[in-house]
Design a protein around this motif. Sequence first.
Motif, mmCIF file in Angstrom:
data_model
loop_
_atom_site.group_PDB
_atom_site.id
_atom_site.type_symbol
_atom_site.label_atom_id
_atom_site.label_comp_id
_atom_site.label_asym_id
_atom_site.label_seq_id
_atom_site.Cartn_x
_atom_site.Cartn_y
_atom_site.Cartn_z
ATOM 1 N N VAL A 1 0.840 -1.197 0.000
ATOM 2 C CA VAL A 1 0.000 0.000 0.000
ATOM 3 C C VAL A 1 0.876 1.248 0.000
ATOM 4 O O VAL A 1 0.608 2.204 -0.735
ATOM 5 C CB VAL A 1 -0.944 -0.002 1.227
ATOM 6 N N GLN A 2 1.931 1.250 0.809
ATOM 7 C CA GLN A 2 2.834 2.411 0.855
ATOM 8 C C GLN A 2 3.493 2.641 -0.495
ATOM 9 O O GLN A 2 3.610 3.787 -0.944
ATOM 10 C CB GLN A 2 3.902 2.208 1.929
ATOM 11 N N ASN A 3 3.950 1.575 -1.149
ATOM 12 C CA ASN A 3 4.561 1.722 -2.467
ATOM 13 C C ASN A 3 3.580 2.291 -3.480
ATOM 14 O O ASN A 3 3.937 3.150 -4.294
ATOM 15 C CB ASN A 3 5.092 0.372 -2.953
ATOM 16 N N GLY A 4 2.343 1.809 -3.444
ATOM 17 C CA GLY A 4 1.321 2.326 -4.346
ATOM 18 C C GLY A 4 1.033 3.795 -4.085
ATOM 19 O O GLY A 4 0.892 4.593 -5.020
ATOM 20 N N ILE A 5 0.962 4.166 -2.811
ATOM 21 C CA ILE A 5 0.737 5.562 -2.440
ATOM 22 C C ILE A 5 1.844 6.446 -3.002
ATOM 23 O O ILE A 5 1.581 7.510 -3.579
ATOM 24 C CB ILE A 5 0.685 5.705 -0.904
ATOM 25 N N HIS A 6 3.064 5.988 -2.851
ATOM 26 C CA HIS A 6 4.183 6.797 -3.312
ATOM 27 C C HIS A 6 4.171 6.980 -4.824
ATOM 28 O O HIS A 6 4.351 8.080 -5.339
ATOM 29 C CB HIS A 6 5.506 6.160 -2.877
ATOM 30 N N ARG A 7 3.954 5.904 -5.556
ATOM 31 C CA ARG A 7 4.004 5.970 -7.019
ATOM 32 C C ARG A 7 2.917 6.870 -7.588
ATOM 33 O O ARG A 7 3.134 7.572 -8.580
ATOM 34 C CB ARG A 7 3.862 4.570 -7.604
ATOM 35 N N VAL A 8 1.746 6.881 -6.963
ATOM 36 C CA VAL A 8 0.607 7.631 -7.507
ATOM 37 C C VAL A 8 0.515 9.034 -6.923
ATOM 38 O O VAL A 8 0.303 10.004 -7.651
ATOM 39 C CB VAL A 8 -0.709 6.869 -7.254
ATOM 40 N N HIS A 9 0.698 9.150 -5.609
ATOM 41 C CA HIS A 9 0.408 10.414 -4.937
ATOM 42 C C HIS A 9 1.635 11.241 -4.582
ATOM 43 O O HIS A 9 1.524 12.436 -4.317
ATOM 44 C CB HIS A 9 -0.396 10.138 -3.661
ATOM 45 N N LEU A 10 2.805 10.598 -4.557
ATOM 46 C CA LEU A 10 4.024 11.314 -4.182
ATOM 47 C C LEU A 10 5.135 11.032 -5.186
ATOM 48 O O LEU A 10 6.299 10.849 -4.821
ATOM 49 C CB LEU A 10 4.468 10.897 -2.769
ATOM 50 N N ALA A 11 4.751 10.993 -6.446
ATOM 51 C CA ALA A 11 5.679 10.580 -7.498
ATOM 52 C C ALA A 11 6.872 11.519 -7.652
ATOM 53 O O ALA A 11 7.905 11.127 -8.187
ATOM 54 C CB ALA A 11 4.926 10.472 -8.826
ATOM 55 N N LYS A 12 6.742 12.748 -7.184
ATOM 56 C CA LYS A 12 7.850 13.708 -7.299
ATOM 57 C C LYS A 12 8.873 13.547 -6.178
ATOM 58 O O LYS A 12 9.924 14.179 -6.200
ATOM 59 C CB LYS A 12 7.302 15.135 -7.298
ATOM 60 N N SER A 13 8.558 12.710 -5.200
ATOM 61 C CA SER A 13 9.464 12.478 -4.081
ATOM 62 C C SER A 13 10.284 11.215 -4.315
ATOM 63 O O SER A 13 9.843 10.312 -5.036
ATOM 64 C CB SER A 13 8.665 12.333 -2.776
#
Length: 226
Positions: free
Chosen positions: A128-140
């Motif tokens: 879930v954390q990986n999915g969150i990062h790829r979609v919602h925090l892709a610039k980080s």
Amino acid sequence: MKAIPLPVLLSFNGGYVDTLGFLALGGLFTAHVTGNFVTLGASIAMGMGATLSKLFALPVFCVVVFASRIVGLTLQRNGRPVLRPLLVVKLILLIIAAAIALTDGPFSDPNSSTAFAIGMVLVAAMAVQNGIHRVHLAKSPPSTLMTGTTTQIMLDLADIAMGGHSETTAAAYSRLKRMVLAVVVFALGCAIAALAFILSPVWSFVAPAVLAALALVAHVETPEGD
């Protein structure tokens, strides 16, 4: 807590959970799941534990990422926020993992059903954390895998060393600061997890849930896709 960026908390928790899983569950990588291919081979060749967990880690990870994306798209199409509900799902998974640890830990047998269960719950939380990062925090910078980040750091350092266009150098400096911070925070999470496991193999599982709860009020500048 609102002054702490969400990616920083995620990076710390990513390093913490991955290290904790490796130490407590027979060498299981809960965030860097492809690393389990290597440890699975070692388990088979040398009789190490958690063979079943390492075998199922990647399929479980993939299924959870797929399911979380479906849920996110459904919420988005209905005009509902996506980031916070997914953070709540991750929090619930980490609470479940902590409850299993407090009830049945420590896990002296990495092949036991409880060790397998907590391992898969942690894998699901990191999915879930990986999915969150790829979609919602892709610039980080990534919060669970530092190989690509470390590579980019060295590329940026080389660009800065060679000079060149001022705009390119400025972009490299900006990116470098964020990526170095991600690596340092991830490494700190790894170190704190090792220390926490030494002090208490059971209560060390509570920290990821606490960090996930803090993530709900962390600072988010640009939640892409939310």
